[in-house]
Design an enzyme around this catalytic site. Structure first.
Site, mmCIF file in Angstrom:
data_model
loop_
_atom_site.group_PDB
_atom_site.id
_atom_site.type_symbol
_atom_site.label_atom_id
_atom_site.label_comp_id
_atom_site.label_asym_id
_atom_site.label_seq_id
_atom_site.Cartn_x
_atom_site.Cartn_y
_atom_site.Cartn_z
ATOM 1 N NE ARG A 90 -20.701 -1.276 -6.255
ATOM 2 C CZ ARG A 90 -21.217 -2.246 -7.037
ATOM 3 N NH1 ARG A 90 -20.452 -2.901 -7.884
ATOM 4 N NH2 ARG A 90 -22.490 -2.538 -6.954
ATOM 5 C CE1 TYR A 117 -1.116 7.410 8.706
ATOM 6 C CE2 TYR A 117 -2.232 5.514 7.778
ATOM 7 C CZ TYR A 117 -2.270 6.696 8.481
ATOM 8 O OH TYR A 117 -3.470 7.159 8.955
ATOM 9 C CG ASP A 169 2.433 5.400 0.983
ATOM 10 O OD1 ASP A 169 2.424 6.560 0.525
ATOM 11 O OD2 ASP A 169 1.700 5.032 1.921
ATOM 12 C CE LYS A 218 -2.677 11.713 5.253
ATOM 13 N NZ LYS A 218 -1.860 10.539 5.417
HETATM 14 C C1 LIG Z 1 -2.189 9.126 5.660
HETATM 15 C C2 LIG Z 1 -1.365 8.089 5.025
HETATM 16 C C3 LIG Z 1 -1.929 6.906 4.548
HETATM 17 C C4 LIG Z 1 -3.402 6.590 4.716
HETATM 18 O O1 LIG Z 1 -4.199 7.451 3.984
HETATM 19 P P1 LIG Z 1 -5.690 7.931 4.440
HETATM 20 O O2 LIG Z 1 -6.073 8.835 3.338
HETATM 21 O O3 LIG Z 1 -5.528 8.629 5.760
HETATM 22 O O4 LIG Z 1 -6.514 6.714 4.538
HETATM 23 C C5 LIG Z 1 -1.102 6.006 3.898
HETATM 24 N N1 LIG Z 1 0.216 6.243 3.751
HETATM 25 C C6 LIG Z 1 0.792 7.373 4.217
HETATM 26 C C7 LIG Z 1 2.247 7.584 4.020
HETATM 27 C C8 LIG Z 1 0.030 8.325 4.870
HETATM 28 O O5 LIG Z 1 0.613 9.429 5.342
#
Ligand SMILES: *Cc1c(COP(=O)(O)O)cnc(C)c1O
Length: 388
Positions: A50, A102, A173, A198
């Protein structure tokens, strides 16, 4: 010589000249929950998975090196990372958040963080004057650039001068561009967020998330929180992301090349009323992006002349898949209003320009001729049906 990013996707500088793990070229998967101690008070550096695991740690070092941070932390999803990030704030802290984020981040802030008495003000970071919104209890500014799905571009460096002056954390982000095209920490951000699901993974097969920082105090807070809450990425998924990152550079380049051609094709379609893609010269954020990023990415948002046209495209695509998510080798098409942004209140969707005729493309690495042929077919079939 400072290593270039394509190389950093493959090699950690600290491993140069070492022949560890029996010389394995692919980093081994340490599928273990716990670790034997050499004696009392003698740890191998790993005590319990963990807290830490060698495969996860290797991935975190690679991601830290790609973002030029001192530390990166890998989570079981992007949202797990963002949820943990919110734990560094206290009740009555105030966060200025971009209004075009998002959808899952907005859902988290509105439903969980606000329940925990963290306050939010939503603004358009790319055009509003941040200083008008700073309160005595403001602790951070949270944004994406370019935003999802409207592709608004904020000047990170200019914003970081303001956040530094007011002692606020700047959180970016960076999912849409990946570290291959943009490094917010170099531009003055304190924390970078990634949905590793992504572009970092790149194959639409694994969920992951990252927090990266260049501040020791924040790194220590994250370490404590991860140990305490336990949303770390599993060893096998860490290995999958490591494998994905190896081809980050060529995937980003090819996706972007395809996206530029598709954006230009879309611009010439009668049924398309607007194409929002920062590589296009007419995009309002084009110049800022040229200054702060090494590329424009491969996400295209576009408006159709009617809801019926948009829905028909979603119904008719074959090779291109109608699916949520982005950043993988396969091209996906998304309907933001009912998918990624379904939980964003209607008035915010409208204010941001998300309508029932808005579609979003995540352009993959297929051959461009096949992609254009698919779009041509789908558009022609729709026109025939709607205007017969
Ligand atoms: C998909 C996404 C998230 C969330 O991520 P997950 O891996 O789906 O939990 C956060 N920010 C952006 C810009 C995203 O495209």
């Amino acid at each position: 010589m400072k290593r270039k990013i394509e190389t950093k996707c493959l090699h950690l500088e600290e491993d140069d000249g070492k022949n560890t793990h029996y010389g394995a070229i692919s980093y081994p998967i340490y599928q273990t929950a716990t670790y034997a101690h050499l004696g009392v008070g003698k740890s191998t550096g790993f005590d319990y998975s963990r807290l830490q695991n060698p495969t996860k740690e290797h991935l975190e070092k690679i991601v830290a090196s790609l973002e030029n941070g001192i530390s990166a932390f890998a989570f079981s999803s992007g949202m797990a990372g963002i949820a943990l990030l919110m734990e560094i704030f206290k009740p009555n802290d105030h966060i200025i958040a971009d209004s075009d984020l998002y959808g899952g981040s907005i859902r988290l802030f509105r439903n969980i963080s606000e329940k925990n008495k963290i306050q939010f003000t939503n603004i358009d970071c790319y055009q509003d004057k941040i200083e008008d919104f700073i309160k005595p209890n403001t602790k951070a500014v949270y944004l994406e650039t370019p935003t999802n799905p409207m592709m608004n571009v904020t000047d990170i460096q200019a914003l970081s001068e303001i956040t530094k002056k007011h002692n606020l954390l700047l959180i970016v982000d960076n999912t849409f561009l990946s570290p291959y095209f943009q490094n917010p920490l170099d531009l003055g951000a304190d924390i970078v967020v990634h949905s590793g699901t992504k572009y970092l993974s790149g194959h639409n097969d694994t969920l992951a998330g990252f927090l990266v920082t260049n501040r020791t105090d924040i790194k220590e807070k994250f370490e404590f929180l991860i140990k305490t809450t336990g949303a770390g990425l599993s060893p096998f998924d860490s290995w999958l992301i490591l494998r994905g990152i190896k081809t980050l550079g060529i995937r980003m380049e090819q996706s972007q090349k395809n996206a530029i051609q598709i954006a230009n094709w879309l611009k010439n379609q009668k049924a398309v009323t607007k194409v929002i893609y920062p590589a296009l010269k007419e995009h309002p954020g084009h110049e800022i992006m040229k200054k702060q990023a090494r590329g424009f990415g491969a996400m295209i948002t576009f408006q159709l002349e009617s809801k019926a046209f948009a829905l028909s495209i979603l119904e008719k695509v074959r090779m291109i898949k109608f699916a949520e998510s982005l950043g993988g080798v396969e091209t996906l098409i998304t309907y933001p209003t009912t998918q990624t942004h379904a939980d964003v209140p209607q008035e915010i969707q409208e204010k941001n320009g998300i309508t029932d005729s808005t579609l979003r493309l995540s352009v993959g690495i297929e051959n461009i001729q096949d992609l254009i042929y698919e779009l041509e077919t789908v558009f022609q079939e729709t026109e025939r049906e709607l205007y017969a």
